[in-house]
Design an enzyme around this catalytic site. Structure first.
Site, PDB file in Angstrom:
ATOM      1  N   PRO A 175       9.227 -19.079  26.795  1.00  0.00           N
ATOM      2  CA  PRO A 175      10.029 -20.137  27.427  1.00  0.00           C
ATOM      3  C   PRO A 175      10.223 -19.859  28.910  1.00  0.00           C
ATOM      4  O   PRO A 175      10.445 -18.712  29.319  1.00  0.00           O
ATOM      5  CB  PRO A 175      11.353 -20.074  26.658  1.00  0.00           C
ATOM      6  N   LEU A 177      12.510 -20.310  31.014  1.00  0.00           N
ATOM      7  CA  LEU A 177      13.800 -19.862  31.521  1.00  0.00           C
ATOM      8  C   LEU A 177      14.512 -19.139  30.390  1.00  0.00           C
ATOM      9  O   LEU A 177      14.447 -19.555  29.231  1.00  0.00           O
ATOM     10  CB  LEU A 177      14.639 -21.031  32.029  1.00  0.00           C
ATOM     11  N   GLY A 178      15.169 -18.024  30.724  1.00  0.00           N
ATOM     12  CA  GLY A 178      15.870 -17.263  29.696  1.00  0.00           C
ATOM     13  C   GLY A 178      17.267 -16.894  30.133  1.00  0.00           C
ATOM     14  O   GLY A 178      17.642 -17.055  31.299  1.00  0.00           O
ATOM     15  N   LEU A 179      18.044 -16.380  29.199  1.00  0.00           N
ATOM     16  CA  LEU A 179      19.396 -15.919  29.488  1.00  0.00           C
ATOM     17  C   LEU A 179      19.378 -14.421  29.736  1.00  0.00           C
ATOM     18  O   LEU A 179      18.967 -13.643  28.869  1.00  0.00           O
ATOM     19  CB  LEU A 179      20.333 -16.217  28.313  1.00  0.00           C
ATOM     20  N   GLY A 180      19.830 -13.997  30.920  1.00  0.00           N
ATOM     21  CA  GLY A 180      20.007 -12.575  31.192  1.00  0.00           C
ATOM     22  C   GLY A 180      21.330 -12.100  30.604  1.00  0.00           C
ATOM     23  O   GLY A 180      22.310 -12.847  30.566  1.00  0.00           O
ATOM     24  N   ASP A 197      16.969 -12.325  27.184  1.00  0.00           N
ATOM     25  CA  ASP A 197      16.488 -11.093  27.815  1.00  0.00           C
ATOM     26  C   ASP A 197      17.587 -10.029  27.735  1.00  0.00           C
ATOM     27  O   ASP A 197      18.694 -10.228  28.230  1.00  0.00           O
ATOM     28  CB  ASP A 197      16.135 -11.366  29.277  1.00  0.00           C
ATOM     29  N   TYR A 248      21.701  -1.897  28.694  1.00  0.00           N
ATOM     30  CA  TYR A 248      22.831  -2.813  28.866  1.00  0.00           C
ATOM     31  C   TYR A 248      23.965  -2.496  27.885  1.00  0.00           C
ATOM     32  O   TYR A 248      25.082  -2.973  28.060  1.00  0.00           O
ATOM     33  CB  TYR A 248      22.394  -4.264  28.662  1.00  0.00           C
ATOM     34  N   LYS A 285      13.835  -3.768  26.503  1.00  0.00           N
ATOM     35  CA  LYS A 285      13.180  -2.876  27.459  1.00  0.00           C
ATOM     36  C   LYS A 285      13.451  -1.407  27.132  1.00  0.00           C
ATOM     37  O   LYS A 285      14.528  -1.059  26.654  1.00  0.00           O
ATOM     38  CB  LYS A 285      13.676  -3.175  28.885  1.00  0.00           C
ATOM     39  N   HIS A 328      11.327  -0.591  31.261  1.00  0.00           N
ATOM     40  CA  HIS A 328      12.362  -1.185  32.102  1.00  0.00           C
ATOM     41  C   HIS A 328      12.073  -0.953  33.588  1.00  0.00           C
ATOM     42  O   HIS A 328      12.069  -1.896  34.375  1.00  0.00           O
ATOM     43  CB  HIS A 328      13.732  -0.592  31.737  1.00  0.00           C
TER      44      HIS A 328
END
Length: 251
Positions: free
Chosen positions: A17, A19-22, A47, A52, A81, A114
């Site tokens: 897709p 566009l993704g959500l960070g 993502d 994180y 990642k 990463h």
């Protein structure tokens, strides 16, 4: 059914897709709601990363949406990642398995190193990366644009004007009847990248995916490109004396 982002073809034939959500920098509990809002708003690209420290919450949110029947697993593109301390061959598989367990998934769609040392492609109007993007296009490589809004939470050096406060971008936002962020994301998309803006606010999550119902003119893309100042949100300056420091290269 909300409109979905178009997809971009990877060089292995898979679709990602556009566009993704960070999910970086979320506080506990925040990312779970953000992922659920994103799925409801039409996002099909999430993502995340082990470093994180929120992959369990991302996984919980995804499982909730799967159980609701809002979306199927095969309809969501999930990226994670491998962190720097886990590059040794004997650590890669266990680390990936830990990510899968945290995400409560049988597989991820994309698993990246990463930072091999360099950061991934940071890309926004203050660092438009045109040479690097062209280099990648020639080799059939899709570029993910991280920090596409130049990370508004970070203060710019020497009193510089934050990207989203730039008067030229504000004028273009008024022209297209869009937010400044939508204009920026559309610009980064039209450069040929996949932006992954981060937001934990429902309204902004919904706004950020609404960039596929308009197109910036060639003249406006050219004008935005003139804002480039090779400004990096993440210059990693503490490593600039290393022989492996990547940002001495032209791209």
């Amino acid at each position: 059914m909300p409109p979905l982002a178009p997809t971009v073809k990877l060089n292995n034939g898979r679709d990602i897709p556009a566009l993704g959500l960070g999910t970086w920098q979320a506080t506990p509990g925040e990312v779970r709601e953000a992922v659920k809002h994103a799925i409801d708003a039409g996002y099909r690209h999430i993502d995340t990363a082990a470093v994180y420290r929120n992959e369990s919450e991302v996984g919980e949110a995804l499982q909730e949406k799967f159980k609701e029947g809002a979306v199927k697993r095969e309809e969501v593109f999930v990226t994670s990642k491998l962190w720097n301390t886990c590059h040794r061959p004997e650590l890669v598989v266990p680390t990936c398995k830990k990510t899968l367990a945290d995400l409560k998934l049988d597989y991820v769609d994309l698993y990246l190193v990463h930072w091999p040392f360099a950061y991934k492609i940071e890309c926004h109007p203050y660092l438009n990366q045109k040479k690097l993007i062209e280099f990648c296009k020639q080799r059939d490589i899709v570029v993910t644009a991280y920090s596409p809004l130049a990370n508004p939470s970070i203060t710019m050096p020497a009193g510089g004007l934050p990207l989203l406060q730039n008067p030229k971008l504000k004028l273009l936002a008024a022209k297209y009847k869009k937010t400044v962020a939508q204009v920026v994301l559309r610009y980064v998309f039209q450069l040929g990248t996949v932006p992954i803006p981060k937001s934990f606010t429902k309204k902004r999550i919904e706004e950020n995916i609404r960039i596929f119902d308009f197109e910036l003119s060639n003249d406006d893309v050219t004008d935005i490109s003139k804002l480039n100042k090779n400004y990096r949100v993440f210059p990693h300056a503490q490593a600039k004396h290393s022989k492996y420091y990547p940002f001495h290269d032209e791209f």
